[in-house]
Write a protein that holds these residues in place. Structure first.
Motif, PDB file in Angstrom:
ATOM      1  N   SER A 193      -2.463  -8.291  -7.504  1.00 45.60           N
ATOM      2  CA  SER A 193      -3.057  -7.095  -8.103  1.00 45.60           C
ATOM      3  C   SER A 193      -3.544  -6.120  -7.063  1.00 45.60           C
ATOM      4  O   SER A 193      -3.556  -4.911  -7.280  1.00 45.60           O
ATOM      5  N   ALA A 194      -3.944  -6.639  -5.885  1.00 47.77           N
ATOM      6  CA  ALA A 194      -4.417  -5.750  -4.827  1.00 47.77           C
ATOM      7  C   ALA A 194      -3.281  -4.904  -4.271  1.00 47.77           C
ATOM      8  O   ALA A 194      -3.492  -3.819  -3.741  1.00 47.77           O
ATOM      9  N   LEU A 195      -2.063  -5.447  -4.389  1.00 46.66           N
ATOM     10  CA  LEU A 195      -0.921  -4.726  -3.860  1.00 46.66           C
ATOM     11  C   LEU A 195      -0.226  -3.876  -4.921  1.00 46.66           C
ATOM     12  O   LEU A 195       0.762  -3.218  -4.651  1.00 46.66           O
ATOM     13  N   ALA A 196      -0.708  -3.944  -6.154  1.00 42.32           N
ATOM     14  CA  ALA A 196      -0.053  -3.233  -7.244  1.00 42.32           C
ATOM     15  C   ALA A 196      -0.144  -1.723  -7.030  1.00 42.32           C
ATOM     16  O   ALA A 196      -1.137  -1.206  -6.518  1.00 42.32           O
ATOM     17  N   LEU A 197       0.907  -1.023  -7.408  1.00 38.57           N
ATOM     18  CA  LEU A 197       0.911   0.427  -7.304  1.00 38.57           C
ATOM     19  C   LEU A 197       0.056   1.021  -8.407  1.00 38.57           C
ATOM     20  O   LEU A 197       0.057   0.552  -9.538  1.00 38.57           O
ATOM     21  N   ARG A 198      -0.675   2.066  -8.058  1.00 37.97           N
ATOM     22  CA  ARG A 198      -1.574   2.675  -9.034  1.00 37.97           C
ATOM     23  C   ARG A 198      -1.476   4.187  -8.963  1.00 37.97           C
ATOM     24  O   ARG A 198      -1.001   4.761  -7.987  1.00 37.97           O
ATOM     25  N   GLY A 199      -1.962   4.813 -10.023  1.00 35.94           N
ATOM     26  CA  GLY A 199      -2.107   6.264 -10.062  1.00 35.94           C
ATOM     27  C   GLY A 199      -0.801   7.003  -9.841  1.00 35.94           C
ATOM     28  O   GLY A 199       0.271   6.592 -10.302  1.00 35.94           O
ATOM     29  N   PRO A 200      -0.858   8.140  -9.132  1.00 32.72           N
ATOM     30  CA  PRO A 200       0.331   8.978  -8.923  1.00 32.72           C
ATOM     31  C   PRO A 200       1.467   8.247  -8.217  1.00 32.72           C
ATOM     32  O   PRO A 200       2.637   8.549  -8.472  1.00 32.72           O
ATOM     33  N   VAL A 201       1.127   7.310  -7.348  1.00 30.73           N
ATOM     34  CA  VAL A 201       2.189   6.559  -6.662  1.00 30.73           C
ATOM     35  C   VAL A 201       2.986   5.740  -7.677  1.00 30.73           C
ATOM     36  O   VAL A 201       4.217   5.713  -7.644  1.00 30.73           O
ATOM     37  N   TRP A 202       2.269   5.070  -8.584  1.00 32.96           N
ATOM     38  CA  TRP A 202       2.956   4.277  -9.614  1.00 32.96           C
ATOM     39  C   TRP A 202       3.811   5.174 -10.495  1.00 32.96           C
ATOM     40  O   TRP A 202       4.950   4.834 -10.829  1.00 32.96           O
TER      41      TRP A 202
ATOM     42  N   GLY B 182      -3.752  17.245  -4.979  1.00 32.52           N
ATOM     43  CA  GLY B 182      -3.534  16.626  -3.674  1.00 32.52           C
ATOM     44  C   GLY B 182      -2.966  15.221  -3.779  1.00 32.52           C
ATOM     45  O   GLY B 182      -2.063  14.835  -3.027  1.00 32.52           O
ATOM     46  N   ALA B 183      -3.491  14.443  -4.729  1.00 32.83           N
ATOM     47  CA  ALA B 183      -2.982  13.078  -4.928  1.00 32.83           C
ATOM     48  C   ALA B 183      -1.549  13.106  -5.436  1.00 32.83           C
ATOM     49  O   ALA B 183      -0.725  12.260  -5.059  1.00 32.83           O
ATOM     50  N   TRP B 184      -1.253  14.075  -6.285  1.00 30.64           N
ATOM     51  CA  TRP B 184       0.128  14.231  -6.802  1.00 30.64           C
ATOM     52  C   TRP B 184       1.093  14.495  -5.662  1.00 30.64           C
ATOM     53  O   TRP B 184       2.142  13.853  -5.552  1.00 30.64           O
ATOM     54  N   LEU B 185       0.748  15.456  -4.784  1.00 31.46           N
ATOM     55  CA  LEU B 185       1.641  15.792  -3.666  1.00 31.46           C
ATOM     56  C   LEU B 185       1.718  14.640  -2.667  1.00 31.46           C
ATOM     57  O   LEU B 185       2.798  14.362  -2.121  1.00 31.46           O
TER      58      LEU B 185
ATOM     59  N   ALA C  33       1.602  11.502  -3.278  1.00 32.58           N
ATOM     60  CA  ALA C  33       2.540  10.501  -3.811  1.00 32.58           C
ATOM     61  C   ALA C  33       3.977  10.958  -3.634  1.00 32.58           C
ATOM     62  O   ALA C  33       4.862  10.148  -3.325  1.00 32.58           O
ATOM     63  N   LYS C  34       4.227  12.277  -3.816  1.00 31.97           N
ATOM     64  CA  LYS C  34       5.574  12.809  -3.670  1.00 31.97           C
ATOM     65  C   LYS C  34       6.065  12.708  -2.225  1.00 31.97           C
ATOM     66  O   LYS C  34       7.278  12.725  -1.973  1.00 31.97           O
ATOM     67  N   ILE C  35       5.141  12.627  -1.283  1.00 31.41           N
ATOM     68  CA  ILE C  35       5.521  12.519   0.122  1.00 31.41           C
ATOM     69  C   ILE C  35       5.540  11.058   0.581  1.00 31.41           C
ATOM     70  O   ILE C  35       6.476  10.620   1.259  1.00 31.41           O
ATOM     71  N   VAL C  36       4.513  10.309   0.195  1.00 30.64           N
ATOM     72  CA  VAL C  36       4.384   8.939   0.693  1.00 30.64           C
ATOM     73  C   VAL C  36       5.511   8.040   0.196  1.00 30.64           C
ATOM     74  O   VAL C  36       6.097   7.266   0.967  1.00 30.64           O
ATOM     75  N   VAL C  37       5.829   8.105  -1.095  1.00 25.36           N
ATOM     76  CA  VAL C  37       6.846   7.210  -1.660  1.00 25.36           C
ATOM     77  C   VAL C  37       8.192   7.381  -0.963  1.00 25.36           C
ATOM     78  O   VAL C  37       8.765   6.406  -0.449  1.00 25.36           O
ATOM     79  N   PRO C  38       8.759   8.597  -0.908  1.00 22.05           N
ATOM     80  CA  PRO C  38      10.046   8.722  -0.205  1.00 22.05           C
ATOM     81  C   PRO C  38       9.934   8.464   1.290  1.00 22.05           C
ATOM     82  O   PRO C  38      10.879   7.960   1.901  1.00 22.05           O
TER      83      PRO C  38
END
Length: 322
Positions: free
Chosen positions: A2-11, A118-121, A123-128
């Protein structure tokens, strides 16, 4: 777990783009498996010489096995694909990931569900960025492993020279840096253009322009060249990256070969250079030992540019959606 689960905008980002991400993973595995398979196949073919020649050592005939020729072909086109990957990454981030949300208005719903702009952007950068850094890095390692073996052979397959633009871009850390730069350019283009197709075109063209500029005008100047003369200059034409070559006069003046290849001149180029005062050949070169200095300097520059573009993307987001 659960600690490694993706959350929020990243998920949300991973969930919405899971099919392209799975497709990228499948393509990565297929590409790596192909390169590894060809490398194993090539090594299994019996050769009479260490460089892969099937004929007797020292004769005038050089012949690769079918496995070796197939591997050379695959590596040439595979290296091209590795470089083109950055353009595809930029287009995907700019269009489907960023601009589509802005164009469709979906960002309004996303930003009201406890996700800040900011969190939305981010996630758009971190994931890819994580995906391409891991994927391109792994594939570059596999390509270098196979290239190291294939490049030891002869036969004049110059497309696998370490300084060939496509090979160079596929067998070192610079490939990862360009992929990360593509993510940053894609994010900024998506925010500025806000139209899916147009943003994809702008991001892809911009990333390609940066790569061409670096390869064609900047790369050779990232590390001091070595100047060789005489027979070493002649040998360097086939073994090193030659940036400038010509002849030296008795006073040390450099003469370019180009005027002596003019159709207006009736004499042979060598005689033409002698008439101009040339006495010995010279060449400014990057030997193979310069590969890693060039790669590391270029990687640092590209990563620095990627960081600046990322900061610019957040600045644009804050100005437009504060």
């Amino acid at each position: 777990m659960s600690a490694l689960a993706l959350r929020g905008p990243v998920w949300v980002t991973v969930r919405r783009h899971r099919r392209p991400l799975w497709g990228a993973l499948a393509l990565l595995v297929l590409s790596a498996a192909t390169v590894i398979g060809l490398r194993v196949w090539t090594a299994s073919r019996q050769a009479k010489c260490p460089d892969g020649d099937l004929t007797a050592c020292g004769d005038d005939i050089f012949q690769y096995s079918d496995a070796h020729r197939t591997s050379l072909w695959a590596m040439e086109y595979g290296a091209t694909g590795m470089v083109v990957t950055a353009l595809l990454v930029a287009a995907f981030v700019a269009g489907p990931m960023v601009a589509r949300d802005l164009e469709s208005g979906a960002y309004r719903m996303l930003w009201t569900q406890s996700a800040t702009p900011g969190a939305w952007l981010m996630a758009k950068i971190v994931v890819p960025a994580v995906v391409v850094a891991a994927g391109v890095g792994a594939l570059a390692g596999v390509y270098r492993w196979s290239w190291t073996y294939l490049a030891e052979g002869e036969g004049g397959f110059s497309a696998l020279s370490w300084h060939d633009p496509f090979t160079y871009g596929a067998i070192g850390p610079a490939s990862v840096a360009y992929a990360l730069l593509a993510v940053a350019i894609g994010a900024l283009a998506g925010l500025l253009v806000r139209r899916t197709v147009a943003a994809m075109a702008v991001a892809g063209l911009t990333t390609g322009a940066v790569a061409l500029l670096m390869a064609g005008a900047v790369r050779e100047h990232l590390w001091p060249v070595q100047t060789v003369t005489g027979g070493r200059a002649t040998e360097a034409l086939t073994s090193s990256w030659v940036t400038v070559d010509g002849m030296l006069t008795a006073s040390g003046e450099r003469l370019d070969w180009e005027p002596c290849y003019s159709p207006a001149r009736a004499v042979e180029p060598a005689k033409c250079m002698a008439e101009r005062g040339g006495v010995t050949n010279f060449a400014d070169i990057h030997p193979s030992s310069h590969f890693w200095p060039l790669q590391l300097v270029e990687t640092g520059i590209v990563l620095g540019v990627a960081a600046l573009v990322t900061v610019a993307a957040f600045f644009v987001l804050r100005r437009r959606h504060a």
